[in-house]
Every structure is written in structure tokens, then in C-alpha cells.
Design a protein around this motif. Structure first.
Motif, PDB file in Angstrom:
ATOM      1  N   SER A 146      -1.988   1.221  -4.617  1.00 37.63           N
ATOM      2  CA  SER A 146      -1.746   2.426  -4.988  1.00 37.63           C
ATOM      3  C   SER A 146      -1.974   3.532  -5.745  1.00 37.63           C
ATOM      4  CB  SER A 146       0.064   1.858  -4.730  1.00 37.63           C
ATOM      5  OG  SER A 146       0.594   3.145  -5.734  1.00 37.63           O
ATOM      6  N   PRO A 147      -2.658   4.762  -5.627  1.00 37.87           N
ATOM      7  CA  PRO A 147      -2.460   5.173  -3.658  1.00 37.87           C
ATOM      8  C   PRO A 147      -3.836   4.342  -3.040  1.00 37.87           C
ATOM      9  CG  PRO A 147      -3.804   6.616  -5.595  1.00 37.87           C
ATOM     10  CD  PRO A 147      -3.392   5.538  -6.259  1.00 37.87           C
ATOM     11  N   THR A 190       0.540  -0.691  -0.436  1.00 37.46           N
ATOM     12  CA  THR A 190      -0.082  -0.290  -0.281  1.00 37.46           C
ATOM     13  C   THR A 190       1.203   1.372   0.154  1.00 37.46           C
ATOM     14  OG1 THR A 190      -1.669  -1.400   1.029  1.00 37.46           O
ATOM     15  CG2 THR A 190      -2.069   1.382   1.412  1.00 37.46           C
ATOM     16  N   ALA A 191       0.769   2.571  -0.457  1.00 38.64           N
ATOM     17  CA  ALA A 191       1.531   3.462  -0.583  1.00 38.64           C
ATOM     18  C   ALA A 191       0.465   4.259  -0.451  1.00 38.64           C
ATOM     19  CB  ALA A 191       1.678   3.731  -2.541  1.00 38.64           C
TER      20      ALA A 191
END
Length: 256
Positions: A184-185, A169-170
Motif C-alpha cells: 500500500s500503495p 493491497t491498495a
């Protein structure tokens, strides 16, 4: 308890039963509490305070100066609480004067291999950072949050209590309490139901938090209106207050 090949600065203050393994380095202005184990090839630089019964595994770098270009060797520090497990190759940097001048790790945290905790970050208690999780500077992690492997967290983000991130995960915005995010996002997916069950939350509380999630994320409401709806639930579910507080504390905006 200190191996003959370890290098411990004479000014460092170690409790009598601290173990320091071969080829580890403990620098000046370092304090280590009782029962802590430092495995081989660990570097600890000060000013750093480490509490009791921590276990720091090989090749970790603890209390190093930040690479932040604004840092000018000011006397900042790292403070680590009790009963933490810091696995192999973890890096934790001290703070900067632009923020709190301190990076803070609470109690009972599991920080797994290759994780990075940037300058001025704050970890609460009982958190888990899985392998290769990376926190940029100024990140705040609430109690019981779990960040899965390769999670990336942008500077100044707040991760709420009992939240969960999926692998890779970003995160570029704040994650409210109890929320599971992935992608991501990052996108909000659901309430961290399984984590709440494991920690003894009642079925009723979990049901109400799931209802709160739908109000916040599934009804197309503005954030202000969603918060007003959540506040009507407080008399039934005090746990919702934690969710509301985490949203109101956001400065970057929440994952939505």
C-alpha cells in the motif's frame, strides 16, 4: 422452488427451476436464468439480468442503485453471466450514465464474502475476489485475475488478465497482465508464476514472461524503451502480446 416468504415482483422473469429462499426479495425488471439458486435474505433489484447456474448466498445485495452523488435514478443496469458463485454479504451496484450505464460480471467468477463491486465495473471470466475486496466505480478486471482479501482498487483502474494481488493491497494504478502486486500503495513484485502453471502455461512461456518482467521493472528503462524491448520477444513468445496490450491500454499509468 420459490419459498412462500420470498417476495418476487410479478414482472420479474424467472426460469422455471430457479430457487428463491426464505425472505429474499426479487424486484421488478429482474431476469434470472435456469438453475440459479438464490439463498435466504438476498435482495435483487432491477434492471438486472442474471444468467444460468449462478449461486447467490444469503444477505447479498445485487443490482442496487449506486451511491455515486452524480446518479439521478437513471435507468441503468447490472448484467451477470453464467456459473458465478456470489458468497455472503456481497454488494454489486448498477452502472451510471456517466460511463457504460452497466455493471458487467462475466462467467465462472468466485466473489467471496463481503466483496463490493462498484458501479460500471467489469469483471471478466474465472476471476476470484477474496473476502472484503472492494472495487470502486469503473474498475475493469481481466480474465483469471485473483484479488486477495482486503484488496482495494481505485476508480478507473484496470487489472490485467492472470494478475494477482497480495492480501491488503491498495491499487491506485493499472496492473499489467500476469503481474503480482502487493503493498500500500501497490508495487509490482514478480510474474504470477504459480497461477500460470496451474492454468497450463508452458515452462518456456513462463520463463519468457519472467524475462519480460525484468525488462519492464528491473533494468531502469523508460516505459517506451521497455515496450520496444518487449516487442522484440513476440516472435518467440506470443503471450507477451497480452502483456504489451494491457500496458498500452492503460490510461492511469501502470504500477511500476
Amino acid at each position: 422452488m420459490i419459498h412462500e416468504s420470498a417476495i418476487v415482483d410479478p414482472s420479474a422473469r424467472l426460469a422455471d427451476d430457479v430457487t428463491v429462499g426464505p425472505w429474499s426479495l426479487v424486484g421488478p425488471d429482474v431476469e434470472i436464468g435456469p438453475g440459479t439458486i438464490i439463498e435466504p435474505h438476498v435482495v435483487i433489484r432491477g434492471p438486472t439480468r442474471i444468467g444460468a447456474r449462478n449461486h447467490i448466498y444469503q444477505f447479498s445485495s445485487i443490482g442496487e442503485a449506486t451511491p455515486d452523488l452524480k446518479y439521478r435514478n437513471e435507468p441503468t443496469r447490472l448484467v451477470i453471466g453464467d456459473d458465478n458463485v456470489i458468497r455472503e454479504n456481497v454488494t454489486i451496484h448498477r452502472g451510471t450514465v456517466q460511463d457504460r450505464s452497466e455493471t458487467t460480471i462475466g462467467d465462472h467468477n468466485l466473489i467471496m464474502a463481503y466483496a463490493h463491486i462498484g458501479h460500471d465495473s467489469v469483471l471478466g471470466n474465472h476471476t476470484i475476489l477474496v473476502n472484503n475486496t472492494a472495487l470502486a466505480g469503473h474498475v475493469h478486471i481481466g480474465d483469471w485475475a485473483i484479488l486477495s482479501g482486503y484488496t482495494l482498487v481505485h476508480q478507473f483502474c484496470k487489472i490485467g488478465a492472470h494478475s494477482f494481488s497480495g492480501m491488503g493491497t491498495a491499487i491506485g494504478k493499472d496492473v499489467p497482465a500476469y503481474i503480482t502486486v502487493s503493498g500500500s500503495p501497490a508495487e509490482a513484485k514478480t510474474i504470477n508464476t504459480e497461477g500460470l502453471r496451474r492454468r497450463g502455461f508452458s515452462s518456456e512461456a513462463i520463463s519468457q514472461l519472467r524475462r519480460a518482467f525484468k525488462i519492464l521493472y528491473r533494468q531502469g528503462l523508460t516505459l517506451d524503451i521497455a515496450l520496444q524491448r518487449l516487442e522484440t520477444m513476440l516472435s518467440e513468445t506470443p503471450e507477451v502480446q497480452v502483456l504489451i496490450d494491457s500496458i498500452r491500454a492503460s490510461e492511469r499509468g501502470i504500477v511500476r
